[in-house]
Motif scaffolding. Sequence first.
Motif, PDB file in Angstrom:
ATOM      1  N   ASN A  18      27.409  61.271 -34.452  1.00 41.58           N
ATOM      2  CA  ASN A  18      26.355  60.296 -34.154  1.00 41.58           C
ATOM      3  C   ASN A  18      26.888  58.927 -33.767  1.00 41.58           C
ATOM      4  O   ASN A  18      26.126  57.989 -33.591  1.00 41.58           O
ATOM      5  CB  ASN A  18      25.423  60.159 -35.361  1.00 41.58           C
ATOM      6  CG  ASN A  18      24.503  61.352 -35.474  1.00 41.58           C
ATOM      7  OD1 ASN A  18      23.753  61.637 -34.546  1.00 41.58           O
ATOM      8  ND2 ASN A  18      24.581  62.083 -36.571  1.00 41.58           N
ATOM      9  N   ARG A  19      28.229  58.837 -33.671  1.00 45.06           N
ATOM     10  CA  ARG A  19      28.765  57.549 -33.235  1.00 45.06           C
ATOM     11  C   ARG A  19      28.646  57.438 -31.706  1.00 45.06           C
ATOM     12  O   ARG A  19      28.381  58.420 -31.022  1.00 45.06           O
ATOM     13  CB  ARG A  19      30.248  57.438 -33.652  1.00 45.06           C
ATOM     14  CG  ARG A  19      30.445  57.210 -35.128  1.00 45.06           C
ATOM     15  CD  ARG A  19      31.913  57.250 -35.530  1.00 45.06           C
ATOM     16  NE  ARG A  19      32.479  58.586 -35.434  1.00 45.06           N
ATOM     17  CZ  ARG A  19      33.755  58.885 -35.656  1.00 45.06           C
ATOM     18  NH1 ARG A  19      34.599  57.930 -35.975  1.00 45.06           N
ATOM     19  NH2 ARG A  19      34.182  60.122 -35.555  1.00 45.06           N
ATOM     20  N   THR A  62      28.618  49.353 -28.242  1.00 47.96           N
ATOM     21  CA  THR A  62      27.402  48.748 -28.802  1.00 47.96           C
ATOM     22  C   THR A  62      26.826  47.775 -27.759  1.00 47.96           C
ATOM     23  O   THR A  62      27.522  47.401 -26.800  1.00 47.96           O
ATOM     24  CB  THR A  62      27.739  47.930 -30.066  1.00 47.96           C
ATOM     25  OG1 THR A  62      28.706  46.952 -29.688  1.00 47.96           O
ATOM     26  CG2 THR A  62      28.285  48.795 -31.179  1.00 47.96           C
ATOM     27  N   GLY A 109      23.092  55.951 -27.898  1.00 47.47           N
ATOM     28  CA  GLY A 109      23.272  55.115 -29.081  1.00 47.47           C
ATOM     29  C   GLY A 109      22.315  55.412 -30.229  1.00 47.47           C
ATOM     30  O   GLY A 109      22.433  54.827 -31.314  1.00 47.47           O
ATOM     31  N   SER A 119      23.342  55.945 -33.807  1.00 40.85           N
ATOM     32  CA  SER A 119      23.882  54.763 -34.477  1.00 40.85           C
ATOM     33  C   SER A 119      22.854  53.643 -34.558  1.00 40.85           C
ATOM     34  O   SER A 119      23.188  52.508 -34.906  1.00 40.85           O
ATOM     35  CB  SER A 119      25.117  54.252 -33.712  1.00 40.85           C
ATOM     36  OG  SER A 119      26.144  55.212 -33.745  1.00 40.85           O
ATOM     37  N   GLY A 120      21.606  53.962 -34.179  1.00 48.42           N
ATOM     38  CA  GLY A 120      20.530  52.978 -34.322  1.00 48.42           C
ATOM     39  C   GLY A 120      20.404  52.018 -33.154  1.00 48.42           C
ATOM     40  O   GLY A 120      19.776  50.968 -33.289  1.00 48.42           O
ATOM     41  N   PHE A 121      21.000  52.346 -31.991  1.00 48.85           N
ATOM     42  CA  PHE A 121      20.868  51.485 -30.815  1.00 48.85           C
ATOM     43  C   PHE A 121      20.022  52.203 -29.765  1.00 48.85           C
ATOM     44  O   PHE A 121      20.363  53.320 -29.352  1.00 48.85           O
ATOM     45  CB  PHE A 121      22.245  51.152 -30.221  1.00 48.85           C
ATOM     46  CG  PHE A 121      23.140  50.381 -31.152  1.00 48.85           C
ATOM     47  CD1 PHE A 121      22.803  49.095 -31.550  1.00 48.85           C
ATOM     48  CD2 PHE A 121      24.316  50.941 -31.637  1.00 48.85           C
ATOM     49  CE1 PHE A 121      23.635  48.375 -32.416  1.00 48.85           C
ATOM     50  CE2 PHE A 121      25.147  50.238 -32.504  1.00 48.85           C
ATOM     51  CZ  PHE A 121      24.799  48.953 -32.893  1.00 48.85           C
ATOM     52  N   ARG A 129      26.313  54.139 -38.055  1.00 42.27           N
ATOM     53  CA  ARG A 129      25.996  52.752 -37.672  1.00 42.27           C
ATOM     54  C   ARG A 129      27.202  51.852 -37.998  1.00 42.27           C
ATOM     55  O   ARG A 129      27.732  51.152 -37.143  1.00 42.27           O
ATOM     56  CB  ARG A 129      24.738  52.290 -38.418  1.00 42.27           C
ATOM     57  CG  ARG A 129      24.374  50.849 -38.216  1.00 42.27           C
ATOM     58  CD  ARG A 129      23.471  50.645 -37.027  1.00 42.27           C
ATOM     59  NE  ARG A 129      23.118  49.257 -36.839  1.00 42.27           N
ATOM     60  CZ  ARG A 129      22.373  48.823 -35.847  1.00 42.27           C
ATOM     61  NH1 ARG A 129      21.888  49.665 -34.961  1.00 42.27           N
ATOM     62  NH2 ARG A 129      22.106  47.551 -35.719  1.00 42.27           N
ATOM     63  N   THR A 130      27.636  51.905 -39.249  1.00 39.96           N
ATOM     64  CA  THR A 130      28.786  51.080 -39.665  1.00 39.96           C
ATOM     65  C   THR A 130      30.037  51.478 -38.878  1.00 39.96           C
ATOM     66  O   THR A 130      30.794  50.628 -38.411  1.00 39.96           O
ATOM     67  CB  THR A 130      29.056  51.286 -41.173  1.00 39.96           C
ATOM     68  OG1 THR A 130      27.875  50.954 -41.891  1.00 39.96           O
ATOM     69  CG2 THR A 130      30.211  50.438 -41.654  1.00 39.96           C
ATOM     70  N   THR A 151      30.359  52.992 -35.928  1.00 47.89           N
ATOM     71  CA  THR A 151      30.314  52.620 -34.508  1.00 47.89           C
ATOM     72  C   THR A 151      30.635  51.141 -34.333  1.00 47.89           C
ATOM     73  O   THR A 151      31.443  50.759 -33.472  1.00 47.89           O
ATOM     74  CB  THR A 151      28.907  52.928 -33.934  1.00 47.89           C
ATOM     75  OG1 THR A 151      28.790  54.343 -33.788  1.00 47.89           O
ATOM     76  CG2 THR A 151      28.674  52.259 -32.596  1.00 47.89           C
ATOM     77  N   ILE A 152      30.027  50.301 -35.164  1.00 46.07           N
ATOM     78  CA  ILE A 152      30.278  48.855 -35.023  1.00 46.07           C
ATOM     79  C   ILE A 152      31.740  48.553 -35.377  1.00 46.07           C
ATOM     80  O   ILE A 152      32.433  47.809 -34.665  1.00 46.07           O
ATOM     81  CB  ILE A 152      29.286  48.043 -35.879  1.00 46.07           C
ATOM     82  CG1 ILE A 152      27.846  48.285 -35.388  1.00 46.07           C
ATOM     83  CG2 ILE A 152      29.612  46.543 -35.803  1.00 46.07           C
ATOM     84  CD1 ILE A 152      26.750  47.699 -36.270  1.00 46.07           C
TER      85      ILE A 152
END
Length: 363
Positions: A14-15, A19, A40, A43-45, A307-308, A310-311
């Motif tokens: 899921n990465r 971003t 995205g 990863s919440g984007f 999420r963490t 990926t960032i």
Amino acid sequence: MRIGIPKEVKNNENRVAMTPAGVVNLALYGHEVFIETEAGLGSGFTDEDYKAAGAQIVNTAEEAWAQEMIMKVKEPVSSEYGYFREGMILFTYLHLAPEPELTKAMLDSKVVGIAYETVQLPNNTLPLLTPMSEVAGKMSTQIGAQFLEKIHGGGGILLGGIPGVSRGKVTIVGGGVAGTNAAKVAVGMGASVTILDLNPDRLRQLDDLFGGDVQTLISNPFHIAESVKEADLVVGAVLIPGAKAPKLVTEEMIKSMKPGSVVVDIAIDQGGIFETSDRITTHDNPTYVKHDVVHYAVANMPGAVPRTSTIGLTNVTVPYAVQIANKGYEKAILENEALKKGVNTLKGYVTYKAVADDQGIEY
Ligand code: NAD
């Protein structure tokens, strides 16, 4: 430069390699980012987030792969090899050594393959791997605490204890990036923490960092046996660069642990440090029990917190991507030794010795 970001296709990945913040960074220098729709989301984007940052959304993987530089997270799978073409820059985790088919596909199509995992600074650290070890280290204690709960098969121990009740004991074998981050969380939870490392200087640094909050011990079979026996949770966080992980915790040591104890083998991606971690587990089915000890051996732990992760990953990859895009790959690798070490395939040749040696091909 035109940069393409395909959606990851590996199972449970899921990465994403970029971003919205990364898009803004690249756009500052006039580069264009083409991101596959919904790449995205895991990863919440959202596509809207990327559009607002200046990216162009493309509907197919093919359109993302058609750009000059492709950034990904995981190594391409066979269904993606058809997108390779001469001169394409592929900047991602490649892990080519165990992947002869991928290597051949990249050589045949003369892809410029720059691997995150072999970018190496002069002090020998691997800056594009570090954030994932930080994530796995912090997760290991969190996961261990969860599996110590009775309902998850553990002995029913709260790591921090409470006034009047003993704290849980955490033993961490390997005090590098992952081990240190495991210790930070364990100390934060109030556990009693022991870290073992082979390197006395590293133990000195850990002693300075944690003060009286951790016990440091030099790593040898005697100390490992003693501290594994006492522990409620053992974290395996050893790395010998380029080599398989040594089996430092024997089956006998595991048998000496209390029933319901937990081991988290972060180093399972290198084969694992527990004699009893004889299989890789998945996020869907992460544990098995052997000698009454719960074993967790997931090889892609950061995938659970995309999420963490990926960032964290793009924080370190994007500055290198900017250099490649600004200068072109040839000038960028000539001017940056760390990035040069990342080059694994170039003009039909393998350019990273360990990969060539492992596959018995010309270097
Ligand atoms: P690192 O190089 O920062 O630390 C490794 C430490 O192990 C070093 O301090 C080294 O001195 C120590 N060591 C070596 N031999 C030892 C021994 N015999 N006894 C005790 N300590 C010893 O490495 P890292 O970045 O912390 O990575 C640790 C492991 O975690 C690696 O195998 C890495 O691939 C793995 N990892 C796994 C995941 C996952 O999802 N499972 C994610 C990230 C990293």
